[in-house]
Design an enzyme around this catalytic site. Structure first.
Site, PDB file in Angstrom:
ATOM      1  N   ARG A 101      31.045  59.296  29.165  1.00  0.00           N
ATOM      2  CA  ARG A 101      31.442  58.745  30.478  1.00  0.00           C
ATOM      3  C   ARG A 101      30.212  58.580  31.376  1.00  0.00           C
ATOM      4  O   ARG A 101      30.148  57.687  32.204  1.00  0.00           O
ATOM      5  CB  ARG A 101      32.492  59.636  31.159  1.00  0.00           C
ATOM      6  CG  ARG A 101      32.794  59.203  32.585  1.00  0.00           C
ATOM      7  CD  ARG A 101      34.171  59.595  33.116  1.00  0.00           C
ATOM      8  NE  ARG A 101      34.668  60.871  32.668  1.00  0.00           N
ATOM      9  CZ  ARG A 101      34.277  62.066  33.141  1.00  0.00           C
ATOM     10  NH1 ARG A 101      33.353  62.148  34.083  1.00  0.00           N
ATOM     11  NH2 ARG A 101      34.793  63.171  32.668  1.00  0.00           N
TER      12      ARG A 101
ATOM     13  N   ASP B 164      30.140  37.426  43.229  1.00  0.00           N
ATOM     14  CA  ASP B 164      30.759  37.404  41.906  1.00  0.00           C
ATOM     15  C   ASP B 164      30.202  36.176  41.188  1.00  0.00           C
ATOM     16  O   ASP B 164      30.510  35.044  41.534  1.00  0.00           O
ATOM     17  CB  ASP B 164      32.285  37.334  42.062  1.00  0.00           C
ATOM     18  CG  ASP B 164      33.025  37.385  40.725  1.00  0.00           C
ATOM     19  OD1 ASP B 164      32.425  36.998  39.697  1.00  0.00           O
ATOM     20  OD2 ASP B 164      34.198  37.790  40.722  1.00  0.00           O
TER      21      ASP B 164
ATOM     22  N   TYR C 153      38.956  34.813  43.083  1.00  0.00           N
ATOM     23  CA  TYR C 153      39.782  35.174  41.929  1.00  0.00           C
ATOM     24  C   TYR C 153      41.016  35.946  42.429  1.00  0.00           C
ATOM     25  O   TYR C 153      40.878  36.870  43.237  1.00  0.00           O
ATOM     26  CB  TYR C 153      38.941  36.041  40.986  1.00  0.00           C
ATOM     27  CG  TYR C 153      39.695  36.588  39.813  1.00  0.00           C
ATOM     28  CD1 TYR C 153      40.143  35.741  38.807  1.00  0.00           C
ATOM     29  CD2 TYR C 153      39.966  37.940  39.701  1.00  0.00           C
ATOM     30  CE1 TYR C 153      40.848  36.245  37.721  1.00  0.00           C
ATOM     31  CE2 TYR C 153      40.660  38.451  38.618  1.00  0.00           C
ATOM     32  CZ  TYR C 153      41.095  37.592  37.632  1.00  0.00           C
ATOM     33  OH  TYR C 153      41.787  38.086  36.560  1.00  0.00           O
TER      34      TYR C 153
ATOM     35  N   LYS D  12      34.211  37.091  30.371  1.00  0.00           N
ATOM     36  CA  LYS D  12      34.118  35.638  30.374  1.00  0.00           C
ATOM     37  C   LYS D  12      32.862  35.181  29.614  1.00  0.00           C
ATOM     38  O   LYS D  12      32.780  35.381  28.428  1.00  0.00           O
ATOM     39  CB  LYS D  12      34.164  35.132  31.818  1.00  0.00           C
ATOM     40  CG  LYS D  12      35.249  35.805  32.684  1.00  0.00           C
ATOM     41  CD  LYS D  12      36.670  35.510  32.237  1.00  0.00           C
ATOM     42  CE  LYS D  12      37.718  36.398  32.894  1.00  0.00           C
ATOM     43  NZ  LYS D  12      37.731  36.409  34.332  1.00  0.00           N
TER      44      LYS D  12
HETATM   45  C1  LIG Z   1      38.290  37.266  35.343  1.00  0.00           C
HETATM   46  C2  LIG Z   1      37.596  37.405  36.629  1.00  0.00           C
HETATM   47  C3  LIG Z   1      37.505  38.649  37.276  1.00  0.00           C
HETATM   48  C4  LIG Z   1      38.188  39.890  36.716  1.00  0.00           C
HETATM   49  O1  LIG Z   1      37.635  40.288  35.519  1.00  0.00           O
HETATM   50  P1  LIG Z   1      38.466  41.039  34.343  1.00  0.00           P
HETATM   51  O2  LIG Z   1      37.440  41.241  33.294  1.00  0.00           O
HETATM   52  O3  LIG Z   1      39.584  40.134  33.937  1.00  0.00           O
HETATM   53  O4  LIG Z   1      38.974  42.312  34.926  1.00  0.00           O
HETATM   54  C5  LIG Z   1      36.791  38.707  38.450  1.00  0.00           C
HETATM   55  N1  LIG Z   1      36.202  37.625  38.985  1.00  0.00           N
HETATM   56  C6  LIG Z   1      36.280  36.414  38.395  1.00  0.00           C
HETATM   57  C7  LIG Z   1      35.611  35.249  39.031  1.00  0.00           C
HETATM   58  C8  LIG Z   1      36.972  36.258  37.212  1.00  0.00           C
HETATM   59  O5  LIG Z   1      37.064  35.058  36.641  1.00  0.00           O
END
Ligand SMILES: *Cc1c(COP(=O)(O)O)cnc(C)c1O
Length: 383
Positions: free
Chosen positions: A49, A172, A101, A197
Site C-alpha cells: 500500500r 485533468d 467528466y 484511457k
Molecule cells: C474516465 C475519466 C475520469 C475517471 O477515470 P476512471 O479511471 O474511470 O475512474 C476522469 N476524468 C476524465 C476526463 C475521464 O475521461
C-alpha cells in the site's frame, strides 16, 4: 540526455533495467509485504500500500512523461481525484469548469460538498476566473479540451491568475495524454489522469494518476494515499507500463483517424455539428496550437434527430456503443444516458448536451473501415 517523448515512452530517461537478470520488461512484484533483516533496517519497501517496485517504476515513467517531480498511481481516475480532494478542508473553495467528466461532477456534488468543500462553476474557456476568486479559494480544477463539448481553456492565461492569488491549478489531462500536452510546463500545479484511457490504451485496466510539479504536494499526497489506500495493484501497474510503450504510435494514428473522420462527418447531411478542436473552425483551435502538440482523437457530433442518434448506436458493429475512451477500439458514447446520466436536466441543456449528441473515441483501426461502416449506417437513416 534530451530524448523524444516517443522514445521516452519505451525507454525511461533515468534507465532502470533489471541488472541481475537483464529482463527487458519490468517485473511484476506481486507481493503484499517485504521482509526486514533486523530492527531499523529496510530495503525501502515495507508494504505494498505504501511502496511497490513495479508501481514505483510506473510512477517514474509517468512523472517523466508529464515533466513533473512526482507522480502517484491509483486504482482508477476517480480514486486519484478523490485522494486529491483530501488536500482540502471544510470551507475551502474550489473553482471548477462548467464542462467536466460526469464522474468528477458527481464526486464534487455528492461527496466533497458533504465534507464542507465549496464549489463555483465557471466556463473557464470563455470567462476569466479572476472575479470568482475569494479569500477561501484554494484551487481551480479544469479539463482542456473538455468532456464532451471540447471547450478549450488557455492554461498559461489561467495559471497567471492562480499564481497571482497563490491557488493551485489542477488540470485533468486525460483527453490529450502527456504525449500531446504537458500542463505542468504551462503553469499547472497538479495534473490528473484517468490512466484507464490513453495511458493504458487497451480498454482492459482501470488506473489513475496525480502528477505534480511541487515536492511538497507530492509528499502530502503520498501521506494521504498511504492512509486512504487506493494505490494501483502491481499487475495493473505492469499493464499500464506496457500500454505506455505504444502511447506515441497509438496517439498519432488515432489522431490521424480522428482528423479524417471529423472532415468526413462535416460532409454528412445527417450531421448538424462536428466538434473537434483540430478543425480550424473550432473556437479553441488557435489556443490548442499554442499549448498542445496535437488535437487528440475525441470527436463530438450532433446529429439531426434523437432517432438518428439511437439508430447509429443500435446499428454500428465494428464501432461499439460503450462508455470510456482512449483505447485502440473506436467507441461511441451517448453522454446523456452514460457519462453524464447524473447531471441535472437544466445543466445538460445549458451545456448543450442533448439527446442528439454523440461522443466518439476514435481508435487505431484502418480509417476506411470506420468510414465504410458509418457510411452504411447513416445511409440507412431516413431523413
Ligand atoms: C474516465 C475519466 C475520469 C475517471 O477515470 P476512471 O479511471 O474511470 O475512474 C476522469 N476524468 C476524465 C476526463 C475521464 O475521461
Amino acid at each position: 540526455m534530451k530524448r523524444n517523448i516517443a522514445t521516452k515512452c519505451i525507454h525511461l530517461e533515468k534507465e532502470r533495467t533489471c541488472e541481475h537478470t537483464g529482463a527487458i520488461s519490468f517485473p511484476i512484484y506481486q507481493t503484499a509485504t517485504f521482509a526486514h533483516k533486523e530492527v531499523g533496517e529496510s530495503t525501502g519497501y515495507d508494504y505494498t500500500r505504501l511502496q511497490n517496485p513495479t508501481r514505483e517504476h510506473l510512477e517514474e515513467v509517468v512523472a517523466a512523461l508529464e515533466k513533473g517531480v512526482d507522480a502517484l498511481a491509483f486504482s482508477s481516475g476517480m480514486a486519484a481525484i478523490s485522494t486529491l480532494m483530501e488536500l482540502f478542508n471544510p470551507t475551502d473553495h474550489i473553482i471548477i469548469d462548467e464542462d467536466l467528466y460526469g464522474g468528477s461532477v458527481r464526486l464534487f456534488e455528492h461527496i466533497c460538498k458533504k465534507n464542507g468543500i465549496l464549489f463555483t462553476r465557471v466556463n473557464c474557456s470563455e470567462e476569466s476566473i479572476e472575479p470568482y476568486v475569494m479569500d477561501n479559494t484554494k484551487a481551480v480544477f479544469l479539463e482542456t479540451p473538455t468532456n464532451p463539448m471540447m471547450n478549450v481553456s488557455d492554461i498559461v492565461k489561467i495559471s497567471k491568475i492562480t499564481k497571482k492569488y497563490n491557488i493551485l491549478l489542477i488540470i485533468d489531462n486525460t483527453f490529450l495524454s502527456p504525449y500531446f500536452q504537458n500542463p505542468l510546463q504551462l503553469g499547472a500545479d497538479v495534473v490528473v489522469h484517468s490512466g484507464t484511457k490513453y495511458l493504458g490504451g487497451h480498454n482492459d485496466t482501470l488506473a489513475g494518476f496525480l502528477v505534480t510539479s511541487h515536492q511538497w504536494i507530492g509528499e502530502k499526497l503520498r501521506f494521504i494515499a498511504k492512509t486512504t489506500g487506493a494505490a494501483l495493484a502491481p499487475f495493473d501497474c505492469w499493464l499500464i507500463l506496457r500500454g505506455i510503450k505504444t502511447l506515441a504510435v497509438r496517439m498519432e494514428k488515432a489522431q490521424e483517424n480522428a482528423i479524417a473522420l471529423a472532415n468526413w462527418f462535416s460532409t454528412q447531411k445527417q450531421v448538424t455539428n462536428v466538434i473537434y478542436p483540430g478543425l480550424q473552425t473550432h473556437k479553441g483551435y488557435e489556443i490548442m496550437k499554442k499549448q498542445s502538440r496535437g488535437f487528440g482523437a475525441m470527436i463530438t457530433i450532433e446529429v439531426k434527430t434523437r432517432e438518428i442518434a439511437h439508430f447509429i448506436l443500435k446499428n454500428v458493429k465494428l464501432i461499439q456503443f460503450a462508455e470510456s475512451l482512449g483505447g485502440v477500439e473506436t467507441l461511441i458514447t451517448y453522454p446523456i444516458t452514460q457519462t453524464h446520466a447524473d447531471v441535472s436536466k437544466e445543466e445538460l441543456e445549458q451545456r448543450g448536451i442533448t439527446d442528439k449528441i454523440l461522443r466518439i473515441s476514435v481508435g487505431i483501426e484502418a480509417v476506411e473501415d470506420l468510414i465504410f461502416e458509418l457510411e452504411n449506417v447513416l445511409g440507412q437513416c431516413n431523413v
